[in-house]
Motif scaffolding. Structure first.
Motif, PDB file in Angstrom:
ATOM      1  N   LEU A  36      45.883  34.290  42.105  1.00 53.34           N
ATOM      2  CA  LEU A  36      45.497  34.425  40.705  1.00 53.34           C
ATOM      3  C   LEU A  36      44.176  35.182  40.587  1.00 53.34           C
ATOM      4  O   LEU A  36      44.021  36.033  39.715  1.00 53.34           O
ATOM      5  CB  LEU A  36      45.375  33.036  40.060  1.00 53.34           C
ATOM      6  CG  LEU A  36      44.935  33.001  38.601  1.00 53.34           C
ATOM      7  CD1 LEU A  36      45.954  33.681  37.702  1.00 53.34           C
ATOM      8  CD2 LEU A  36      44.709  31.563  38.140  1.00 53.34           C
ATOM      9  N   LYS A  37      43.250  34.895  41.480  1.00 49.97           N
ATOM     10  CA  LYS A  37      41.951  35.590  41.453  1.00 49.97           C
ATOM     11  C   LYS A  37      42.153  37.090  41.644  1.00 49.97           C
ATOM     12  O   LYS A  37      41.535  37.909  40.943  1.00 49.97           O
ATOM     13  CB  LYS A  37      41.022  35.056  42.532  1.00 49.97           C
ATOM     14  CG  LYS A  37      39.646  35.729  42.531  1.00 49.97           C
ATOM     15  CD  LYS A  37      38.750  35.211  43.641  1.00 49.97           C
ATOM     16  CE  LYS A  37      37.369  35.858  43.568  1.00 49.97           C
ATOM     17  NZ  LYS A  37      37.420  37.343  43.593  1.00 49.97           N
ATOM     18  N   SER A  38      43.027  37.471  42.554  1.00 54.01           N
ATOM     19  CA  SER A  38      43.284  38.897  42.788  1.00 54.01           C
ATOM     20  C   SER A  38      43.909  39.556  41.571  1.00 54.01           C
ATOM     21  O   SER A  38      43.586  40.695  41.230  1.00 54.01           O
ATOM     22  CB  SER A  38      44.196  39.077  44.003  1.00 54.01           C
ATOM     23  OG  SER A  38      43.572  38.596  45.171  1.00 54.01           O
ATOM     24  N   LEU A  39      44.813  38.825  40.907  1.00 54.92           N
ATOM     25  CA  LEU A  39      45.412  39.371  39.688  1.00 54.92           C
ATOM     26  C   LEU A  39      44.362  39.549  38.603  1.00 54.92           C
ATOM     27  O   LEU A  39      44.335  40.572  37.905  1.00 54.92           O
ATOM     28  CB  LEU A  39      46.529  38.453  39.193  1.00 54.92           C
ATOM     29  CG  LEU A  39      47.840  38.459  39.986  1.00 54.92           C
ATOM     30  CD1 LEU A  39      48.824  37.462  39.378  1.00 54.92           C
ATOM     31  CD2 LEU A  39      48.465  39.844  40.014  1.00 54.92           C
ATOM     32  N   ASN A  40      43.489  38.560  38.446  1.00 50.00           N
ATOM     33  CA  ASN A  40      42.416  38.672  37.455  1.00 50.00           C
ATOM     34  C   ASN A  40      41.460  39.814  37.800  1.00 50.00           C
ATOM     35  O   ASN A  40      40.990  40.525  36.907  1.00 50.00           O
ATOM     36  CB  ASN A  40      41.660  37.352  37.351  1.00 50.00           C
ATOM     37  CG  ASN A  40      42.269  36.399  36.345  1.00 50.00           C
ATOM     38  OD1 ASN A  40      42.649  36.806  35.255  1.00 50.00           O
ATOM     39  ND2 ASN A  40      42.392  35.124  36.713  1.00 50.00           N
ATOM     40  N   ASP A  41      41.171  39.978  39.083  1.00 50.75           N
ATOM     41  CA  ASP A  41      40.304  41.091  39.512  1.00 50.75           C
ATOM     42  C   ASP A  41      40.947  42.423  39.159  1.00 50.75           C
ATOM     43  O   ASP A  41      40.271  43.360  38.714  1.00 50.75           O
ATOM     44  CB  ASP A  41      40.045  41.013  41.021  1.00 50.75           C
ATOM     45  CG  ASP A  41      39.123  39.868  41.407  1.00 50.75           C
ATOM     46  OD1 ASP A  41      38.455  39.312  40.509  1.00 50.75           O
ATOM     47  OD2 ASP A  41      39.074  39.525  42.604  1.00 50.75           O
ATOM     48  N   LEU A  42      42.268  42.512  39.355  1.00 50.73           N
ATOM     49  CA  LEU A  42      42.984  43.740  39.016  1.00 50.73           C
ATOM     50  C   LEU A  42      42.958  43.985  37.513  1.00 50.73           C
ATOM     51  O   LEU A  42      42.712  45.117  37.059  1.00 50.73           O
ATOM     52  CB  LEU A  42      44.421  43.659  39.521  1.00 50.73           C
ATOM     53  CG  LEU A  42      45.318  44.877  39.277  1.00 50.73           C
ATOM     54  CD1 LEU A  42      44.710  46.127  39.901  1.00 50.73           C
ATOM     55  CD2 LEU A  42      46.719  44.622  39.838  1.00 50.73           C
ATOM     56  N   LEU A  43      43.169  42.940  36.729  1.00 56.91           N
ATOM     57  CA  LEU A  43      43.124  43.077  35.270  1.00 56.91           C
ATOM     58  C   LEU A  43      41.764  43.577  34.800  1.00 56.91           C
ATOM     59  O   LEU A  43      41.673  44.346  33.841  1.00 56.91           O
ATOM     60  CB  LEU A  43      43.439  41.737  34.602  1.00 56.91           C
ATOM     61  CG  LEU A  43      44.881  41.229  34.701  1.00 56.91           C
ATOM     62  CD1 LEU A  43      45.005  39.854  34.054  1.00 56.91           C
ATOM     63  CD2 LEU A  43      45.872  42.198  34.075  1.00 56.91           C
ATOM     64  N   SER A  44      40.706  43.148  35.483  1.00 58.84           N
ATOM     65  CA  SER A  44      39.341  43.531  35.074  1.00 58.84           C
ATOM     66  C   SER A  44      39.052  45.004  35.312  1.00 58.84           C
ATOM     67  O   SER A  44      38.094  45.547  34.768  1.00 58.84           O
ATOM     68  CB  SER A  44      38.309  42.665  35.809  1.00 58.84           C
ATOM     69  OG  SER A  44      38.267  43.001  37.187  1.00 58.84           O
ATOM     70  N   THR A  45      39.877  45.663  36.138  1.00 59.48           N
ATOM     71  CA  THR A  45      39.664  47.089  36.422  1.00 59.48           C
ATOM     72  C   THR A  45      40.466  47.999  35.504  1.00 59.48           C
ATOM     73  O   THR A  45      40.321  49.220  35.563  1.00 59.48           O
ATOM     74  CB  THR A  45      40.046  47.415  37.879  1.00 59.48           C
ATOM     75  OG1 THR A  45      41.466  47.266  38.045  1.00 59.48           O
ATOM     76  CG2 THR A  45      39.323  46.510  38.865  1.00 59.48           C
ATOM     77  N   LEU A  46      41.338  47.433  34.672  1.00 54.34           N
ATOM     78  CA  LEU A  46      42.177  48.248  33.790  1.00 54.34           C
ATOM     79  C   LEU A  46      41.326  48.903  32.702  1.00 54.34           C
ATOM     80  O   LEU A  46      40.242  48.413  32.365  1.00 54.34           O
ATOM     81  CB  LEU A  46      43.270  47.387  33.162  1.00 54.34           C
ATOM     82  CG  LEU A  46      44.234  46.691  34.130  1.00 54.34           C
ATOM     83  CD1 LEU A  46      45.305  45.933  33.355  1.00 54.34           C
ATOM     84  CD2 LEU A  46      44.860  47.682  35.091  1.00 54.34           C
ATOM     85  N   PRO A  47      41.796  50.004  32.139  1.00 55.80           N
ATOM     86  CA  PRO A  47      41.028  50.688  31.079  1.00 55.80           C
ATOM     87  C   PRO A  47      40.631  49.733  29.963  1.00 55.80           C
ATOM     88  O   PRO A  47      41.440  48.917  29.506  1.00 55.80           O
ATOM     89  CB  PRO A  47      42.018  51.749  30.575  1.00 55.80           C
ATOM     90  CG  PRO A  47      42.888  52.027  31.747  1.00 55.80           C
ATOM     91  CD  PRO A  47      43.053  50.718  32.463  1.00 55.80           C
TER      92      PRO A  47
END
Length: 381
Positions: A36-47
């Motif tokens: 879940l942390k990795s998914l949230n980290d990925l979401l934080s990099t989106l435009p």
């Protein structure tokens, strides 16, 4: 990027890429199982969702959010011409310093078409769509401290018109609820099932049956008003009809869904499938519209969530149209598979068969809390 023209009855369909070209060129490699942390980290990099909030009053500022091109789906005139309506609706809550209530219908089930997706449970596409709704709440809260809440009214019941089992659409909704909870959005988002409205009427089945029969008569009489609704939704409904359980070979489905081929250009088996789709589309259109009409007759949404502001992906003058995922996504999340593109650092929603035919490499990415063994999303590399 293709610009979709809004439809007031359903979200507009997007065709497959050229189905005359069958060869699968893509390479799929096993990626990784992420947390879940990795998914949230990925979401934080989106435009970043860039929205300029304008206006003098709080209600004007909130309305300006929905008029921004990053949010708005559908004609801006619907907001402009009904400005006072929306200001009054927001002020109903603002004047008592209470949380603004909003609703949106959607999230029925994964489309039962093998060329589109091989999943039955929500994936990263639904996560992105839920995040969009949560982002809207945060924008509202930036100008109005009590904030807002969006009640998502899932449309799984339409699966009963499309040969999808109740267990399947129930499992879809329950995993959607799990996702909302896991990502910590349950303070802003709540999920209920549209089918719940059947509890409001002791003779719902009779009301629904009578409505279907009345629409059949209107169709036969070529009633102009009803035909407008029927024709407005027909092309989209035709492309969600359940063909997964027909056990048709993939090459036949290529013929069936190739809009460039007439019936005289395709095999007898493909003609049979097209006829099946046409017949099922007609039945589903009658049931779909009848169910929505009974919903309105029972005043379900207003009774369940009084004075709620209605958000939608099928804009009308009395509903605020919103982009369901992002400008990069021209398909609803339940119509395809999510693909992360390294070059643009963003996701798109693609039909599975379309990415399988691209000359590219994709990593299969899994979520460790997923309840399905198929990829949660694909990473283009």
């Amino acid at each position: 990027m293709k610009k979709l023209k809004a439809n007031q009855y359903v979200y507009p369909y997007t065709p497959f890429y050229n189905l005359s070209h069958v060869k699968k060129k893509a390479v799929f490699t096993e990626g990784e199982i992420i947390s879940l942390k990795s998914l949230n980290d990925l979401l934080s990099t989106l435009p970043e969702l860039k929205v300029a909030i304008t206006g003098n009053s709080i209600a004007e500022k909130i309305l300006s959010i929905f008029a921004e091109s990053e949010i708005l789906f559908g004609p801006r005139k619907y907001i402009r011409e009904n400005r006072n309506l929306w200001i009054n609706k927001f002020n109903h809550f603002i004047n008592t310093n209470s949380q603004i209530q909003m609703t949106i219908l959607g999230f029925p089930f994964k489309m039962p078409i093998s060329l589109k997706t091989n999943r039955t449970l929500p994936d990263m596409g639904e996560v992105l769509s839920l995040k969009r709704l949560n982002d809207i709440i945060q924008l509202v809260q930036s100008v109005y401290t009590p904030g807002a809440k969006i009640t998502i009214i899932t449309e799984g019941v339409f699966g009963s018109f499309n040969h999808i089992s109740k267990d399947e659409y129930k499992n879809y909704r329950e995993f959607l609820e799990f996702v909302v909870s896991e990502f910590g959005w349950n303070g802003n988002l709540e999920i209920i099932e549209l089918e719940k409205m059947e509890e409001l009427s002791s003779n719902f089945k009779k009301q629904f049956s009578n409505k279907v029969n009345s629409l059949k008569k209107l169709y036969l009489l070529k009633d102009k008003k009803f035909l407008g609704k029927y024709n407005g939704a027909e092309e989209s409904i035709k492309r969600i009809i359940n063909t997964k359980d027909l056990q048709v070979k993939e090459n036949i489905l290529f013929e069936v869904y190739n809009d460039k081929l007439s019936d005289s250009d395709i095999s007898k088996e493909a003609i049979k499938v097209r006829k099946y789709i046409k017949d099922e589309t007609h039945k589903m259109l009658l049931q779909y519209h009848a169910y929505l009409m009974v919903r309105d007759d029972l005043n379900f949404i207003e009774n369940f969530i009084p004075h709620a502001i209605t958000l939608t992906v099928s804009p009308k003058p009395n509903r605020l149209g919103i982009i369901p995922v992002s400008k990069n996504c021209i398909r609803l999340p339940y119509h395809g598979v999510p693909v992360y593109h390294e070059k643009i650092k963003d996701f798109t929603i693609e039909y599975l068969i379309d990415i399988e035919r691209k000359n590219k490499t994709y990593k299969k990415m899994y979520w460790d809390k997923d309840k399905e063994t198929r990829p949660f999303f694909y990473r283009e590399v």
